[in-house]
Design a protein around this motif. Structure first.
Motif, short mmCIF file in Angstrom:
data_model
loop_
_atom_site.label_atom_id
_atom_site.label_comp_id
_atom_site.label_asym_id
_atom_site.label_seq_id
_atom_site.Cartn_x
_atom_site.Cartn_y
_atom_site.Cartn_z
N ASP A 118 0.83 -1.20 0.05
CA ASP A 118 -0.08 -0.15 -0.05
C ASP A 118 0.84 1.23 -0.06
O ASP A 118 0.75 2.05 -0.60
N THR A 119 1.98 1.21 0.67
CA THR A 119 2.85 2.53 0.86
C THR A 119 3.45 2.65 -0.37
O THR A 119 3.57 3.78 -0.94
N LEU A 120 4.16 1.64 -0.98
CA LEU A 120 5.27 1.80 -2.10
C LEU A 120 4.26 1.93 -3.39
O LEU A 120 4.50 2.83 -4.26
N SER A 182 11.65 -3.55 5.46
CA SER A 182 11.35 -2.77 6.31
C SER A 182 12.27 -1.25 5.96
O SER A 182 11.67 -0.25 6.11
N ALA A 183 13.38 -1.58 5.87
CA ALA A 183 14.31 -0.69 5.66
C ALA A 183 14.09 0.03 4.23
O ALA A 183 14.14 1.15 3.99
N LEU A 184 13.76 -0.87 3.30
CA LEU A 184 13.59 -0.38 1.89
C LEU A 184 12.33 0.58 1.86
O LEU A 184 12.31 1.56 1.19
N THR A 185 11.42 0.03 2.67
CA THR A 185 10.05 1.04 2.76
C THR A 185 10.28 2.37 3.22
O THR A 185 9.91 3.32 2.99
N GLY A 192 10.45 9.65 -1.50
CA GLY A 192 9.06 10.19 -2.11
C GLY A 192 8.72 11.49 -1.23
O GLY A 192 8.19 12.51 -2.06
N ILE A 193 8.80 11.57 -0.19
CA ILE A 193 8.71 12.90 0.49
C ILE A 193 9.55 14.26 0.20
O ILE A 193 8.93 15.21 -0.02
N ALA A 194 10.75 13.77 -0.12
CA ALA A 194 11.64 14.63 -0.82
C ALA A 194 11.14 15.06 -2.39
O ALA A 194 11.36 16.35 -2.48
N VAL A 195 10.94 14.35 -3.06
CA VAL A 195 10.58 14.56 -4.37
C VAL A 195 9.19 15.55 -4.23
O VAL A 195 9.15 16.31 -5.12
N ILE A 196 8.18 14.97 -3.46
CA ILE A 196 6.74 15.55 -3.52
C ILE A 196 7.09 17.10 -3.12
O ILE A 196 6.59 18.06 -3.62
N GLY A 197 8.17 17.28 -2.12
CA GLY A 197 8.44 18.47 -1.52
C GLY A 197 8.89 19.35 -2.50
O GLY A 197 8.64 20.53 -2.48
N ALA A 198 9.83 18.81 -3.25
CA ALA A 198 10.27 19.74 -4.42
C ALA A 198 9.29 20.11 -5.56
O ALA A 198 9.53 21.18 -6.20
#
Length: 273
Positions: A118-120, A182-185, A192-198
């Motif tokens: 769901d997350t990825l 878990s680390a990959l997620t 994703g947060i960095a890309v959306i923020g930009a």
């Protein structure tokens, strides 16, 4: 007369053809859901040919296996093939003695694997790739759209590979890879947060049109805000819409609200048209 079932040296009776058949059924089975048993009913249809071959000489065992598969099951469609492939490998080896282990495996993994899928695949990748495609499309470039489509098709066929991974690895994959998954997620979520923020300030055109004059010097409200923090208004607007969405406001209501604010602000000379 029953057909003979080939038994391999490692004790397996299922062939690659049987696994591929289950995988093909998975694409249709995982699309049907009910609130009583989740995907369980269609999961039985998906696995029935393979289970029939495993229990070719034990009709009572087949019935017990089917009853076990009818227990509640709900997992992200993109990650489910790993679990169902692994359960086939376990049941093929232990038959009716492994039914509880099969159920334990499904119960233990369908939640964490759904969280990853769901997350990825359902949230992060479509959001990031969709934002990139929209940003590029805004400038007349269609490459972003084709990248989005290519990644979606890749994920679609990747489910076939995951089915074989689950079957070949059994429970070992889940035991050895749980920490890495878990680390990959977490890593992809941060990306994703960095890309959306930009993308937010570069895609959302929300600027002030107000002007201020003092001692022969004229400044716009947007210039003042840019000196404080470039892209401040698009970020604030995005944060407001996200907050209202979390409060239960409908998406259509938010869209209409933005349209009204833009039209009124432009008519009053507050916002740039």
């Amino acid at each position: 007369m029953n057909k003979e079932v080939e038994v391999k040296n490692d004790g397996r009776v299922l062939t690659k053809k049987d696994i591929w058949r289950a995988m093909r059924r998975h694409y249709l089975a995982i699309s049907t859901y009910n609130y009583d048993s989740g995907f369980a009913a269609t999961l039985v249809w998906e696995l029935f040919p393979a289970l029939s071959k495993i229990y070719h000489d034990d009709p009572d065992g087949l019935q017990a296996s089917i009853d076990n598969q009818f227990k509640f099951y709900n997992c992200n469609p993109w990650m489910s093939p790993i679990i169902t492939g692994a359960t086939l490998a376990i049941e093929e080896k232990g038959k009716t003695k492994s039914l509880q282990a099969v159920q334990d495996l499904k119960t233990a993994l369908m939640g964490p694997f759904s969280g990853i899928g769901d997350t990825l695949i359902w949230i992060l990748f479509p959001t990031v790739l969709g934002a990139i495609a929209a940003s590029m499309g805004k400038h007349g470039n269609s490459i972003g759209m084709w990248i989005y489509l290519a990644v979606y098709v890749l994920f679609f066929f990747l489910r076939s590979f995951l089915y074989n991974v689950g079957y070949d690895s059994g429970t070992a994959l889940m035991t050895n890879m749980s920490d890495k998954l878990s680390a990959l997620t977490d890593a992809v979520s941060v990306l994703g947060i960095a890309v959306i923020g930009a993308i937010v300030p570069s895609t959302i055109n929300f600027q002030l049109a107000l002007k201020f004059s003092q001692a022969g010097v004229t400044l716009t409200g947007q210039q003042i805000l840019d000196q404080l923090m470039p892209g401040l208004l698009p970020v604030l607007l995005t944060a407001l819409l996200y907050w209202m969405l979390k409060k239960g406001r409908k998406m259509t209501t938010l869209i209409l609200m933005v349209i009204v604010i833009a039209m009124v602000g432009a008519a009053l000379g507050i916002l740039k048209a």
